[in-house]
Structures are given as structure tokens and as C-alpha cells.
Scaffold this motif. Structure first.
Motif, PDB file in Angstrom:
ATOM      1  N   CYS A  30       9.022   7.928  -7.308  1.00 26.51           N
ATOM      2  CA  CYS A  30       8.851   7.007  -8.436  1.00 26.51           C
ATOM      3  C   CYS A  30      10.096   6.168  -8.730  1.00 26.51           C
ATOM      4  O   CYS A  30      10.097   5.382  -9.689  1.00 26.51           O
ATOM      5  N   SER A  31      11.127   6.346  -7.958  1.00 21.57           N
ATOM      6  CA  SER A  31      12.402   5.713  -8.279  1.00 21.57           C
ATOM      7  C   SER A  31      12.307   4.186  -8.297  1.00 21.57           C
ATOM      8  O   SER A  31      11.839   3.567  -7.341  1.00 21.57           O
ATOM      9  N   PRO A  32      12.755   3.547  -9.398  1.00 22.84           N
ATOM     10  CA  PRO A  32      12.745   2.079  -9.454  1.00 22.84           C
ATOM     11  C   PRO A  32      13.827   1.457  -8.587  1.00 22.84           C
ATOM     12  O   PRO A  32      13.837   0.241  -8.376  1.00 22.84           O
ATOM     13  N   LEU A  33      14.742   2.264  -8.084  1.00 20.81           N
ATOM     14  CA  LEU A  33      15.850   1.731  -7.276  1.00 20.81           C
ATOM     15  C   LEU A  33      15.563   1.786  -5.777  1.00 20.81           C
ATOM     16  O   LEU A  33      16.437   1.568  -4.961  1.00 20.81           O
ATOM     17  N   GLY A  34      14.331   2.076  -5.447  1.00 20.25           N
ATOM     18  CA  GLY A  34      13.988   2.162  -4.021  1.00 20.25           C
ATOM     19  C   GLY A  34      13.440   3.544  -3.716  1.00 20.25           C
ATOM     20  O   GLY A  34      14.197   4.487  -3.512  1.00 20.25           O
ATOM     21  N   SER A  35      12.134   3.657  -3.767  1.00 19.12           N
ATOM     22  CA  SER A  35      11.510   4.968  -3.607  1.00 19.12           C
ATOM     23  C   SER A  35      11.619   5.444  -2.168  1.00 19.12           C
ATOM     24  O   SER A  35      11.770   4.671  -1.236  1.00 19.12           O
ATOM     25  N   SER A  36      11.525   6.754  -2.015  1.00 21.46           N
ATOM     26  CA  SER A  36      11.574   7.375  -0.690  1.00 21.46           C
ATOM     27  C   SER A  36      10.185   7.364  -0.076  1.00 21.46           C
ATOM     28  O   SER A  36       9.223   7.869  -0.661  1.00 21.46           O
ATOM     29  N   TRP A  37      10.083   6.802   1.117  1.00 20.43           N
ATOM     30  CA  TRP A  37       8.793   6.745   1.818  1.00 20.43           C
ATOM     31  C   TRP A  37       8.297   8.142   2.124  1.00 20.43           C
ATOM     32  O   TRP A  37       7.117   8.459   1.903  1.00 20.43           O
ATOM     33  N   LEU A  57       4.207   9.852 -12.779  1.00 19.12           N
ATOM     34  CA  LEU A  57       3.499   9.130 -11.719  1.00 19.12           C
ATOM     35  C   LEU A  57       2.710   7.963 -12.299  1.00 19.12           C
ATOM     36  O   LEU A  57       2.706   6.860 -11.733  1.00 19.12           O
ATOM     37  N   ALA A  58       2.032   8.193 -13.426  1.00 19.75           N
ATOM     38  CA  ALA A  58       1.226   7.137 -14.033  1.00 19.75           C
ATOM     39  C   ALA A  58       2.108   5.988 -14.524  1.00 19.75           C
ATOM     40  O   ALA A  58       1.743   4.811 -14.391  1.00 19.75           O
ATOM     41  N   TRP A  59       3.273   6.314 -15.070  1.00 24.91           N
ATOM     42  CA  TRP A  59       4.196   5.273 -15.531  1.00 24.91           C
ATOM     43  C   TRP A  59       4.673   4.424 -14.350  1.00 24.91           C
ATOM     44  O   TRP A  59       4.687   3.192 -14.422  1.00 24.91           O
ATOM     45  N   ALA A  60       5.068   5.087 -13.276  1.00 25.91           N
ATOM     46  CA  ALA A  60       5.539   4.346 -12.105  1.00 25.91           C
ATOM     47  C   ALA A  60       4.426   3.478 -11.532  1.00 25.91           C
ATOM     48  O   ALA A  60       4.660   2.337 -11.100  1.00 25.91           O
ATOM     49  N   LEU A  61       3.201   4.002 -11.548  1.00 28.51           N
ATOM     50  CA  LEU A  61       2.081   3.236 -11.020  1.00 28.51           C
ATOM     51  C   LEU A  61       1.782   2.033 -11.913  1.00 28.51           C
ATOM     52  O   LEU A  61       1.553   0.921 -11.414  1.00 28.51           O
ATOM     53  N   ALA A  62       1.821   2.231 -13.223  1.00 26.01           N
ATOM     54  CA  ALA A  62       1.524   1.141 -14.155  1.00 26.01           C
ATOM     55  C   ALA A  62       2.560   0.035 -14.079  1.00 26.01           C
ATOM     56  O   ALA A  62       2.250  -1.141 -14.290  1.00 26.01           O
ATOM     57  N   THR A  63       3.804   0.387 -13.780  1.00 24.93           N
ATOM     58  CA  THR A  63       4.857  -0.619 -13.688  1.00 24.93           C
ATOM     59  C   THR A  63       5.044  -1.118 -12.260  1.00 24.93           C
ATOM     60  O   THR A  63       5.956  -1.893 -11.979  1.00 24.93           O
ATOM     61  N   ARG A  64       4.159  -0.631 -11.353  1.00 28.02           N
ATOM     62  CA  ARG A  64       4.155  -1.031  -9.941  1.00 28.02           C
ATOM     63  C   ARG A  64       5.488  -0.745  -9.262  1.00 28.02           C
ATOM     64  O   ARG A  64       5.948  -1.504  -8.410  1.00 28.02           O
ATOM     65  N   LEU A  65       6.087   0.353  -9.660  1.00 26.55           N
ATOM     66  CA  LEU A  65       7.304   0.794  -8.994  1.00 26.55           C
ATOM     67  C   LEU A  65       6.927   1.766  -7.873  1.00 26.55           C
ATOM     68  O   LEU A  65       5.905   2.430  -7.923  1.00 26.55           O
ATOM     69  N   GLY A  66       7.771   1.870  -6.877  1.00 23.81           N
ATOM     70  CA  GLY A  66       7.524   2.846  -5.822  1.00 23.81           C
ATOM     71  C   GLY A  66       6.375   2.453  -4.922  1.00 23.81           C
ATOM     72  O   GLY A  66       5.976   1.286  -4.852  1.00 23.81           O
ATOM     73  N   ASN A  67       5.830   3.436  -4.240  1.00 25.72           N
ATOM     74  CA  ASN A  67       4.752   3.219  -3.289  1.00 25.72           C
ATOM     75  C   ASN A  67       3.420   3.314  -4.030  1.00 25.72           C
ATOM     76  O   ASN A  67       2.883   4.397  -4.254  1.00 25.72           O
ATOM     77  N   VAL A  68       2.862   2.180  -4.391  1.00 27.40           N
ATOM     78  CA  VAL A  68       1.682   2.133  -5.251  1.00 27.40           C
ATOM     79  C   VAL A  68       0.517   2.901  -4.647  1.00 27.40           C
ATOM     80  O   VAL A  68      -0.177   3.660  -5.331  1.00 27.40           O
ATOM     81  N   GLU A  69       0.277   2.694  -3.378  1.00 22.74           N
ATOM     82  CA  GLU A  69      -0.856   3.337  -2.717  1.00 22.74           C
ATOM     83  C   GLU A  69      -0.776   4.860  -2.830  1.00 22.74           C
ATOM     84  O   GLU A  69      -1.730   5.538  -3.220  1.00 22.74           O
TER      85      GLU A  69
END
Length: 392
Positions: A30-37, A57-69
Motif C-alpha cells: 500500500c505504500s504511496p512511495l512506490g509499492s512492492s510488486w 487496503l481499502a484506503w490505498a485502493l480508494a486513493t489509487r495508490l499501489g497495485n490497484v489490481e
């Protein structure tokens, strides 16, 4: 504090990793600084293992951070409705996060919520291979709840996806009766798209859609009596006592040189005859405690069938308990599906143990099924008659 790399390795390798490992993996995904694949791929497989991190997870998804899929699939695996907007968005972009191994996670969401999106995926022209294959897989898992999608599934009978479409229609059941004639065409080889692997599945789907077992008994029974037994046996098992006329043939196949055929025959014989005594040793012989997860071997299938038998399979309990106690996950699947594969195996083992312990009265009767006193012959020829001569 563990590094991300070591935490990812721990959750992939061990069934019961330190909860802090999952915390590190989720934070990295979920990291906004570059998520780990690698972390994202692990989280996508995790399901309930990361349910305590659903809000992150929901916060990161809502803000489109990290690997959305991957984040959307992770939430879906918990049945969390906050995955739905992202899944719909991705589908609108002509893509669906549907590596087929991830599909069971999506099936945890209510069909009514996600089905319109899957119907839109199936209407894509031309179909996109991965999206269409996985969408059909998802509809098959939902079964009767997928009934509104029958209009979208039917055109796939004319494509290279016909096998998947046949399976969906069979799983849907009576709501797919509109396709009865086309299913019969596939079962008898009349359909121009029919291939050698279609008839048994189509005949089974025809029974599921119409309630008439005649065609399925004829086609799948003939397969069991020929050289293609393992392809007909699962459908005879589903027919249960209706396939009583084929019980002797099925029992002989429990001595087949092929492990998959032996397992399928043991399961089918139990379903048809209700006799667990000859079936349990055959199934138990295939449960290898050192199985690595190699899909060429029917180990998980054997465990599942022992669980269905229930209390009469009590001899399997010590071995199943020993396998469940293992610390390490299955080693054969590659890392991006290893958690999925192992968790599926653990669920199968756990459910089998529960049913073996809880089914003191033996197998549950098959509702509505009655023995058929004799085999009905010549039904394929009946269905091969002129289209205008058919009724119903």
C-alpha cells in the motif's frame, strides 16, 4: 522489524507466519512511495489472512495508490464490497483482474453486485482471452446466481470458449433450459463447433438444464465403458443413483492404471451405489503426505472425496491431521499462486476433517435421485434425429 523481502518470503513459505510479517507485506503493498510488486502479489492471494488490514487496503485502493489490481482482489477475497468500484473501473478500461487462480476470490463477492460487470466483459467484441476465460470461470462458480447472464454466455458456444460456456450453462441449471437443443447438439456431435472433449460435458449440462438424465446417462455411460472413462466419471458421479446401471463398469475402473481415473471411479461408485467400503482405500492410497502441490497428481481431489464420504472415511483422519499440522506450504506452485494453492488445499483438508468427524450417520442421501433399473440405449441416436423432429 523484518525487511519487506524477508516478510514476503515468510508469508509465501509458511502457513502460519508471524502476524507481523503480514503487517509488513500489507504496508509495502500500500505504500504511496512506490509499492512492492512482490508484496502486492502476496496480498492478492491472502484472503482472510489480511482481514485485519482491510481498512488500510481499502484506503490505498480508494486513493489509487499501489497495485490497484492486486489490492482489489485482496479485498474481494474477504468479501469486502469496497473492492467493487475498483473492479468496475478496471473492467471499463477493457481489463479485468482475472488471472484465473484469483477468480475464487472474486466469487466471495455477491453475484448480484458484480454480475453486471461480468456481463459487460462477455459482451466485448472481439472477446479478450484472459478476461473472457476468467469471467466464464466466475459465472461457473456462482452457479444459479449467474442466470441473468445466459444471453451473454450463449454466443460463446460458437467460439473457442465453447467448453467454458457449456460448463457455465450446466452450473446455472434450469435457467439455461433455453439452450437445451444446442446442448444436445454438442452432446451428440451435431454442433459444428463440437470437439471430442465436448460431448460428456454438454450431456451433463443438458441434464442440469432440463432435468432429463437420459442423454447424460447414455453419453457419459458410453464414455465410461470406452477408453475415455475419466472424462465421463465425474458426470456419472453427479447423476448418482440415476447411473446405477453403470455401477459395475465404474467399480472396475477403480483398478485403472491411471490415478485420476481411480479417484474419479471411487468417487463415482460411492455416489452411485452408496457403498464407501471399496472406495475409501482407493482414495486414501492417493493421499500422499509429501505431496508438493504438483497438479498432475489427484491428491487434493482424493482428500475432497474422502471428506464427502464423511464418517465412513474415518481411517483417513490421522493422515489428514498430520498433513494439516505441517508448517510449510506446498512447494511446487510458483510464488504468485503458492499461497492460493496452499490455502485451497488447507480448506479442503479442514472441510474433510470436519465432515469425517461430523457425519456419524454416513453419506448424505442425494435428494430426488432414484435408482434406474436398467440402462436406456440408443438415446444418442434419438437426439441425432432431424431437428424438426425434436420435441421439448
Amino acid at each position: 522489524m523484518r525487511s519487506t523481502g524477508s516478510a514476503v518470503k515468510a508469508v509465501i513459505r509458511y502457513r502460519r507466519p508471524d502476524p507481523k510479517c503480514w503487517e509488513v507485506v500489507v504496508r509495502a503493498a500500500c505504500s504511496p512511495l512506490g509499492s512492492s510488486w512482490d508484496a502486492a502479489k502476496a496480498v492478492a492471494q491472502a484472503g482472510s489472512a489480511v482481514s485485519g488490514h482491510a481498512d488500510r487496503l481499502a484506503w490505498a485502493l480508494a486513493t489509487r495508490l499501489g497495485n490497484v489490481e492486486e489490492l482489489a482482489v485482496a479485498l474481494a477475497g474477504m468479501g469486502d464490497l469496497r473492492a467493487l468500484p475498483a473492479l468496475r473501473r478496471i473492467a471499463e478500461d477493457d481489463w479485468v483482474p482475472l488471472h484465473v487462480p484469483w477468480v475464487p476470490h472474486l466469487a466471495a463477492l455477491p453475484a448480484a453486485e458484480l454480475l453486471p460487470t461480468m456481463r459487460a466483459v462477455l459482451r466485448q467484441d472481439p472477446p479478450k482471452y484472459h478476461a473472457s476465460t476468467a469471467a466464464l470461470e466466475l459465472l461457473a462458480l456462482w452457479g444459479p446466481a449467474s442466470a441473468p447472464a445466459v444471453p451473454e454466455v450463449l454466443p460463446y458456444l460458437e467460439t473457442a470458449y465453447a467448453y467454458d460456456a457449456l460448463r457455465v450453462l450446466g452450473r446455472i441449471g434450469p435457467a439455461a433450459a433455453v439452450a437445451a437443443d444446442r446442448l444436445a447438439d454438442f452432446a451428440t456431435g451435431r454442433a459444428p463447433q463440437a470437439r471430442r472433449h465436448h460431448p460428456r460435458l454438454a450431456a451433463w449440462a443438458h441434464w442440469r438444464a432440463t432435468g432429463d438424465p437420459a442423454l447424460a446417462l447414455d453419453v457419459c455411460g458410453a464414455a465410461a465403458a470406452s477408453g475415455s472413462a475419466s472424462h465421463g466419471l465425474p458426470f456419472l458421479a453427479d447423476l448418482g443413483p440415476l447411473a446405477a446401471a453403470h455401477a459395475d463398469t465404474v467399480r472396475r475402473l477403480m483398478e485403472s492404471p491411471g490415478a485420476w481415473t481411480r479417484v474419479a471411479a471411487a468417487h463415482a461408485y460411492w455416489r452411485i451405489a452408496g457403498d464407501a467400503e471399496p472406495a475409501v482405500p482407493v482414495l486414501l492410497a492417493e493421499v500422499d503426505p509429501d505431496w508438493t502441490g504438483n497438479p498432475a497428481l489427484p491428491v487434493r481431489e482424493a482428500v475432497r472425496r474422502l471428506g464427502e464420504i464423511g464418517a465412513p472415511a474415518a481411517a483417513a483422519a490421522p493422515l489428514l491431521r498430520r498433513i494439516l499440522a505441517a508448517d510449510e506450504r506446498l512447494s511446487h506452485p510458483y510464488e504468485h499462486v503458492r499461497i492460493l494453492a496452499d490455502e485451497a488445499y488447507v480448506r479442503t483438508l479442514t472441510e474433510a476433517m470436519a465432515r469425517i468427524g461430523a457425519s456419524a450417520d454416513g453419506p448424505v442421501p442425494i435428494p430426488g435421485a432414484v435408482p434406474v433399473p436398467g440402462a436406456r440405449r440408443g438415446l444418442v441416436e434419438r437426439w441425432r434425429g432431424p431437428r424438426g423432429g425434436r420435441t421439448g
